[in-house]
Design an enzyme around this catalytic site. Structure first.
Site, PDB file in Angstrom:
ATOM      1  N   GLY A  77      -1.977  -8.041   1.431  1.00 24.72           N
ATOM      2  CA  GLY A  77      -1.064  -6.631   0.960  1.00 24.72           C
ATOM      3  C   GLY A  77      -0.175  -6.083   0.751  1.00 24.72           C
ATOM      4  O   GLY A  77      -0.571  -6.107   2.519  1.00 24.72           O
ATOM      5  N   CYS A  78       0.489  -6.147   0.944  1.00 22.55           N
ATOM      6  CA  CYS A  78       1.547  -4.206   1.383  1.00 22.55           C
ATOM      7  C   CYS A  78       1.218  -3.761   2.097  1.00 22.55           C
ATOM      8  O   CYS A  78       1.325  -3.195   3.558  1.00 22.55           O
ATOM      9  CB  CYS A  78       2.691  -3.911   0.333  1.00 22.55           C
ATOM     10  SG  CYS A  78       2.103  -3.195  -0.700  1.00 22.55           S
TER      11      CYS A  78
END
Lengths: 334, 334, 334, 334
Positions: free
Chosen positions: D145-146
């Site tokens: 995930g970012c």
């Protein structure tokens, strides 16, 4: 005087609440939208600690029982149905929709069939700089569109000096709030941010409104070509109008003469910007000439002078108050 | 081929470094600015881990020893002094300043006395869509101004259909990077943010550049009136040009014919926006007609097609490479 | 009551003019800056048609002749020299600089030698939520810093529940107007736009102000670690404070008790945003708990509750008026 | 090597196309979304003149016939169904969804029932700075995930110096593109512009991802408290992590040791900003210490290092190419 705000959900409805809650003469007694399910400070959390009042499901009869004047911040077509009822019940109306702005033919060509032909002829176009006397005595004001307000205030004084055969070009730039609250790909942050683009070139419904009013107020059928742009800003409108003069004039003098009695028009000696008018009812105007080419540059707040503060100013005039009463003249933006 | 970048401090110098560091044929051997005191990745921290090279204090002799071609990203007047020396030393020059863009008389009227009258006549105006053959064989390319690039690519195909007596209006909107890095109240965040305004209406130096090139390439002296605006965006340029047609034409066909061989011009079927061209060498064009009124709408990246990527494309052509080599065609902006 | 505004050039001076020109009890009789060369509507064109008054070159004696209370929107050090004179001449002072905010030792460690040790002990810290009674009777209010206002209003109610040994972290985000009007690379549009970054982590002068006031009002010397960030917005401040609770509490109840009589503090049930407070004197607060971790989230307008509207509210209290008189509670931002 | 992009409609799909169309080793042979109705340059007009290819309605069998490796830019749950089929058909998969990032229990608690328990244990978490060797030999990479990417790269090196009992606070700020393309009131321009606000404090699904990876890679179960904020920017992510050190360390040395072989991590000597990493695969890190309080400050491009360029780097490693091949290291943003 007791007033009602019908259509409190959208941006212009919210702006009306903000102004009227602090207005020295108007007293908000009724707020409505299409659902009538929340308090106004739940609907608009920025109003918490400022005003707490139930939002009603709009009913003309209830309006008439509670208020002497109603502001309609409704979609066109919905608005005229409601206005008709209110007028019959003796309530003064300031309509912010397009429903009473145009002559029947222009309206039906650009919008839909008109459902209140009875009151349409009585409506006064709410541009106080040109219709103040008529506004004083009417029960129905049609508040102008935002683009027409910004365009007409710049263009009208120069109509006598223009040739009908040479196109007038209006390059208009509007903040995103002008598109209303409806979700759309166009107004999503990632589309607008760091961007600028034209939309509906030559096809926006405000173009026939501008043409009709120029014809009526300037007695000339101009070849007006209108191109709106969406800009990376929440509010504010800048209009750059380009015309060809048929005789040599001093454009600043023309403006000064036209607006010597207009409290909300400011003639500027530099190009105008949207920030200086945002949050206020002012229309700033600047002009520059290059031979026979004239650049007319106007700025307004699209939600205020282009909608809600103009509506309050019109209501002031209709009720015999000073045009400026409770209308913002300064904004808390640096 | 070894290349030098002179003037690495400003925005256009930085963009040149970015493109040339990844270019398959050009090899950066010399980077200079007026002080020569840092490494290039100290001067521009975004280049850390990408290129680490000392920035020199610019000297023509050093350039000639290290490079076959030099990009000059210098202020006008400074640039011609430097270009003159380089040309005499046999170095090819792509000049991003205004110094070689105009005919002598136009230049001296709008800028200052010209100090390199010897090479001025050899300079080729670096608009590959119109001067590709001449660029192939010259040693000196004058890279066009950003506003002229965006305006001319839209306007030139329509010049045959315009009347010299009716004004052409160019409403141009530029991102703030076009103003360069110099600190100024105008480009301070609080002035530009949530704002838009015109500046120097009818008085910008790019207006005579546009007029001269239209006359040269279109054989017609048009009455062009240019009004630039500053917008709330870092990069990107949108030009809305308004002209009056003297005959009925299919404007899309006119464009398609004009640019059938232009790899970096895209004809669009909707109004163009700056985001689709930002970060690339593309010029997007859209047109709309309303009777005799024509709206020509172009978008470019002011720092790329309007400056640095155009310079690299010109260098490619001068050196016999493909125009598109190492020139960005996609951008990492959503 | 006649009031003077000293330091009308900057953002906070302008905001003072805007509020006071429409204030029902205060009457602006004197406006000054360091040059005294323009009318106030030339200095700030957005005031055109609102107020037209000569700006004076600031002189304490002239202030005393014209006004009973003065707002000082001056740089620190300059301010105390001026305040001293005014106080001796019997003028009440609301000082927006840092000069009277801190105890002598803290001040001299973080700013410079103090030049008005005589009046320093009389100064009341202008946070009405905690010092209202003292403000009523003082002649000298030290208006708090913007970051301390937003941080303290969130943090103070929770001090009893915190351990002195575990760090408190304050992640603060401010709009660019907080940096003032001075030109700087940091606040240039192209640096701030589409960006966010911390500055002076753990080293900002507002950190000792926060620590001192927590000690004074909360009787506890906390290990407070303050990191300010600059955000891509003109005005507004969001503070996210992270603390470790040493006992289980209901944080919303704690807030409600603390601010039941505070007209400008709003407890929210969703994370706060800067837009809802921009243009007003409100401080919005939200809290969320995760085990022993507490997130305290506050928003204010850095120029208003963080400076100028707080100053007007303080002046109201000093003069026996209602705290809310003429202080904006709604903003014309959608 | 032939590659497929499944899920071409969203932002991460578009970024994949942009990188892969210019990649020296990967050849796009198949592009798909859920409808399969347009050409890719109709779906994303910015790709006009760059790539013109039909977008297919995604079918695993077609992918296997056309490509050796597939990038899945699909919603979670949809992705695992598709990945399962592809892996059984022998296609390598880089999955950008959450479906293979977490251990079974964590996944099912935070998302939904897992539908590919067979392949889940083989998935390698695609953070090359920590799992490069494992990525080389796997057929299934779970792209992080970012928020976890930006948080973990800053936090992991310091885990040995932290106490499990004292909360870690992560104050994260993301550009709006991180919310994807779905229309929402939250991401409408007028809500985000000139604004900043937290959302889902302590409740974002990336919090358990961060906690699990810290436990796995740092062998310590930390009390991590994550608060994301939405900022007024299209792309970019800044994470400010606040931790309490249990011993005195030189944090810059710790970072240098941790990332001496990481080509896309840059240790900075000033607070990082999102602009310097936007458009690239870099993660910039800065640290500052105040007694036992440590501020860890990281910046990435949420769509690139936080999604699509990380995916391409992972694919490079899986296929034996250099991690940096075709991955952007410079951006055309000034």
């Amino acid at each position: 005087m007791n007033v009602a705000i019908i259509g409190a959900t959208g941006y212009t409805g919210l702006e009306l609440v903000k102004m009227l809650v602090n207005h020295p003469k108007f007293n908000i007694t009724y707020i409505a939208n299409s659902t009538g399910e929340q308090r106004v400070d739940e609907l608009h959390p920025c109003l918490q600690n400022v005003i707490s009042m139930d939002v009603q499901k709009a009913q003309a009869k209830d309006v008439a029982e509670n208020a002497d004047l109603a502001f309609l911040a409704l979609p066109h077509q919905t608005s005229m149905g409601f206005a008709k009822e209110l007028l019959e019940l003796g309530v003064k109306v300031v309509d912010l929709s397009a429903d009473y702005r145009l002559e029947l033919e222009t309206y039906e060509k650009n919008y839909c069939a008109h459902e209140d032909k009875e009151h349409l002829p009585q409506a006064v176009y709410g541009l106080p700089e040109y219709y103040k006397e008529q506004i004083k005595t009417t029960n129905l004001v049609a508040n102008p569109g935002c683009y027409p307000t910004a365009t007409l205030l710049g263009l009208l004084p120069f109509v006598p000096y223009l040739d009908e055969n040479i196109p007038v070009f209006v390059d208009a730039k509007s903040g995103v709030s002008g598109a209303g609250k409806k979700l759309s790909e166009v107004t999503a942050f990632c589309n607008v941010n760091e961007n600028i683009f034209a939309y509906n070139p030559f096809k926006h419904r405000h173009m026939p409104e501008i043409i009709e009013k120029v014809k009526k107020l300037g007695n000339k059928e101009l070849n007006i070509n209108f191109v709106p742009h969406l800009i990376n800003a929440t509010r504010g409108m800048l209009v750059s109008t380009y015309v060809t003069l048929k005789e040599d004039i001093d454009p600043v003098e023309v403006l000064k003469n036209a607006y010597k009695d207009a409290p909300f028009v400011r003639i500027k000696d530099k190009p105008v910007d949207i920030k200086s008018t945002a949050g206020t009812n002012f229309c700033d105007i600047f002009v520059a000439k290059n031979g026979n080419a004239l650049f007319i540059n106007t700025a307004i707040d699209n939600l205020l002078k282009g909608a809600s503060s103009a509506a309050v100013a019109n209501a002031n005039i209709m009720c015999g108050f000073d045009e400026a009463l409770g209308v913002p003249n300064i904004a808390y933006v640096p």
